[in-house]
Design a protein around this motif. Sequence first.
Motif, mmCIF file in Angstrom:
data_model
loop_
_atom_site.group_PDB
_atom_site.id
_atom_site.type_symbol
_atom_site.label_atom_id
_atom_site.label_comp_id
_atom_site.label_asym_id
_atom_site.label_seq_id
_atom_site.Cartn_x
_atom_site.Cartn_y
_atom_site.Cartn_z
ATOM 1 N N GLN A 74 0.941 -1.321 -0.034
ATOM 2 C CA GLN A 74 0.058 0.078 -0.056
ATOM 3 C C GLN A 74 1.067 1.318 -0.036
ATOM 4 N N LEU A 75 1.802 1.246 0.786
ATOM 5 C CA LEU A 75 2.780 2.393 0.809
ATOM 6 C C LEU A 75 3.705 2.493 -0.451
ATOM 7 N N ALA A 76 3.957 1.440 -1.216
ATOM 8 C CA ALA A 76 4.608 1.564 -2.517
ATOM 9 C C ALA A 76 3.653 2.224 -3.597
ATOM 10 N N LEU A 77 2.400 1.681 -3.363
ATOM 11 C CA LEU A 77 1.377 2.304 -4.446
ATOM 12 C C LEU A 77 1.338 3.773 -4.345
ATOM 13 N N LEU A 78 1.322 4.352 -3.328
ATOM 14 C CA LEU A 78 1.356 5.785 -2.980
ATOM 15 C C LEU A 78 2.361 6.498 -3.203
ATOM 16 N N ALA A 79 3.698 5.761 -3.023
ATOM 17 C CA ALA A 79 5.176 6.502 -3.328
ATOM 18 C C ALA A 79 5.239 6.664 -4.497
ATOM 19 N N ALA A 145 -5.981 -1.042 -5.138
ATOM 20 C CA ALA A 145 -5.685 -0.397 -3.801
ATOM 21 C C ALA A 145 -6.466 -1.392 -2.644
ATOM 22 N N ALA A 146 -7.160 -2.211 -3.018
ATOM 23 C CA ALA A 146 -7.795 -3.144 -2.056
ATOM 24 C C ALA A 146 -6.944 -4.222 -1.841
ATOM 25 N N PRO A 147 -6.967 -4.719 -0.688
ATOM 26 C CA PRO A 147 -6.034 -5.688 -0.296
ATOM 27 C C PRO A 147 -6.081 -6.953 -0.825
ATOM 28 N N THR A 148 -4.830 -7.676 -0.868
ATOM 29 C CA THR A 148 -4.784 -8.782 -1.672
ATOM 30 C C THR A 148 -5.651 -9.909 -0.964
ATOM 31 N N VAL A 149 -5.423 -10.015 0.221
ATOM 32 C CA VAL A 149 -6.258 -10.898 1.104
ATOM 33 C C VAL A 149 -7.749 -9.952 1.715
ATOM 34 N N GLY A 151 -10.549 -8.577 3.717
ATOM 35 C CA GLY A 151 -10.545 -8.282 5.017
ATOM 36 C C GLY A 151 -9.497 -7.908 5.861
ATOM 37 N N LEU A 152 -8.214 -7.873 5.120
ATOM 38 C CA LEU A 152 -6.934 -7.604 5.657
ATOM 39 C C LEU A 152 -6.728 -6.033 5.310
ATOM 40 N N VAL A 153 -7.538 -5.122 6.190
ATOM 41 C CA VAL A 153 -7.421 -3.836 6.016
ATOM 42 C C VAL A 153 -6.274 -3.354 6.777
ATOM 43 N N ILE A 154 -5.458 -2.543 6.269
ATOM 44 C CA ILE A 154 -4.297 -2.108 6.743
ATOM 45 C C ILE A 154 -4.647 -0.531 7.403
ATOM 46 N N ALA A 155 -4.383 -0.420 8.752
ATOM 47 C CA ALA A 155 -4.471 0.800 9.379
ATOM 48 C C ALA A 155 -3.348 1.757 9.362
ATOM 49 N N SER A 156 -3.288 2.883 9.894
ATOM 50 C CA SER A 156 -2.135 3.559 9.822
ATOM 51 C C SER A 156 -1.019 3.190 10.962
ATOM 52 N N TRP A 157 -1.505 2.469 11.914
ATOM 53 C CA TRP A 157 -0.465 2.030 12.662
ATOM 54 C C TRP A 157 0.372 0.580 12.115
ATOM 55 N N ASP A 158 1.596 0.528 12.953
ATOM 56 C CA ASP A 158 2.279 -0.694 12.419
ATOM 57 C C ASP A 158 1.856 -1.936 12.603
ATOM 58 N N ALA A 159 1.477 -2.607 11.498
ATOM 59 C CA ALA A 159 0.602 -3.725 11.705
ATOM 60 C C ALA A 159 1.705 -5.201 12.382
ATOM 61 N N THR A 160 2.751 -4.745 12.507
ATOM 62 C CA THR A 160 3.547 -5.775 13.072
ATOM 63 C C THR A 160 3.933 -5.533 14.708
ATOM 64 N N ASP A 161 3.371 -4.448 15.246
ATOM 65 C CA ASP A 161 3.290 -4.359 16.574
ATOM 66 C C ASP A 161 2.722 -5.209 17.381
ATOM 67 N N PRO A 162 3.394 -5.973 18.206
ATOM 68 C CA PRO A 162 2.945 -7.140 19.030
ATOM 69 C C PRO A 162 1.634 -6.544 19.964
ATOM 70 N N SER A 163 1.728 -5.336 20.160
ATOM 71 C CA SER A 163 0.585 -4.815 21.105
ATOM 72 C C SER A 163 -0.746 -4.584 20.445
ATOM 73 N N ILE A 164 -0.687 -4.555 19.174
ATOM 74 C CA ILE A 164 -1.849 -4.543 18.144
ATOM 75 C C ILE A 164 -2.593 -5.993 17.883
ATOM 76 N N VAL A 165 -3.738 -6.082 18.025
ATOM 77 C CA VAL A 165 -4.619 -7.348 17.692
ATOM 78 C C VAL A 165 -4.591 -7.093 16.312
ATOM 79 N N LEU A 166 -3.923 -8.328 15.448
ATOM 80 C CA LEU A 166 -4.210 -8.335 14.147
ATOM 81 C C LEU A 166 -5.672 -8.737 13.725
ATOM 82 N N PRO A 167 -6.059 -8.422 12.580
ATOM 83 C CA PRO A 167 -7.249 -9.115 12.019
ATOM 84 C C PRO A 167 -7.518 -10.516 12.314
ATOM 85 N N HIS A 168 -8.820 -10.725 12.855
ATOM 86 C CA HIS A 168 -9.095 -12.229 12.972
ATOM 87 C C HIS A 168 -9.278 -13.020 11.726
#
Length: 282
Positions: A74-79, A145-149, A151-168
Motif C-alpha cells: 500500500q505504501l509503495a502504491l502511493l510512493a 488499492a484493495a488488499p490482496t487478502v 478483510g486485511l485492512v491495513i490501518a495507519s499503525w504498524d501492523a507488526t506491533d505485538p501490542s496490536i491485535v491483528l485482524p481475526h
Amino acid sequence: MSNTNDEASTLVEAIRTAERILVIVGAGLSRPSGLPTFREDPGFWGNRTTQVLTKSTFDVDPISVWCPFERLRQLALLALPNCGHIALAELARAKPGVLTISQNIDDLLRRAGHEESQLVDLHGPLFMISCSHDACSFNSQNMDAAPTVPGLVIASWDATDPSIVLPHLSSDDVPRCPCGSGILRPGVCWYGERLPKQALQRINDWFESATYVDLVLVVGTDRAPYLQEAEAAGADIAFFNISEDDLEADMDAWIINDDASNSLPALIGAALGLHIRSTTAT
C-alpha cells in the motif's frame, strides 16, 4: 576516498567517461520516497525480519506475513520515485552499457522510466502474487488499492506491533491459487529461497559480454552482490548512503554520504550535462 569537492569532481569524470557501469541498488534509495528499510525501520517488520520473510513462517501463519507485505504494498502504491531513481534512469538511457541490479521490490526505478532491458529485479516485484505450492508457476499482478487478502485492512499503525491485535483471519481467508493446490503469497524472493534463474542469467550474460567493468555505483545498501566480480574486472567503486564503518578498511572507493536523492542527480546530471532536480518527483 571521502566526500570532498575534488573527489566528487573525479567521480563525475568517471561517470562521464565510463561505458560499462554496474549499479547495485538497495532500500536506502527508496527511503526518501517514504518506504521503510530493514536497517533503519526494523519495527516495520516487528524487529524480526529474517523470521517474517521466510516460506516456513508463511506456511504456519500466512496472515502474519501478509500483514507487513500488504502494508508495504500500500505504501509503495502511493510512493513516488525520487530524483535518485530518476537520475539512475537517465544514466541507463544515456549509456547502453549500464546494468542496474535492484534488490528493492518497490518498482520505483521502473516507474521512474528506467530502461527495462537494463534493469534486473533480483528479489522479485512486490506487486506480483504467486502460488505457495512449489510445483505451481502461477503469477498475477495486483496493483489494486484493495488488499490482496480480503478483510486485511491495513490501518495507519504498524501492523507488526505485538501490542496490536491483528485482524481475526486465518489461512482459510487467504485466496487460493486457481490451481487449487496452494494459497496466494507475495511474489517476492524470501530468505532461504533461490534467486530467480532468469535474473541471474541476465547478470551473467552482462558480465560475459565484455572482459571489463569501468565503474560500480552501490546505492543505499551494504550488501552488494557481484561487487567482487566487478572489481576483479577492473571497476572503480562509488558508495552512496553507506557508512565507512560498513566497508573493508583497505577498500579504495568514493564514499558519498549525502542523501542519494540529492547526490545522484547532482553527480549524474553533471556527468551527462543534464539538470535533474534534487527533490521527490511528481
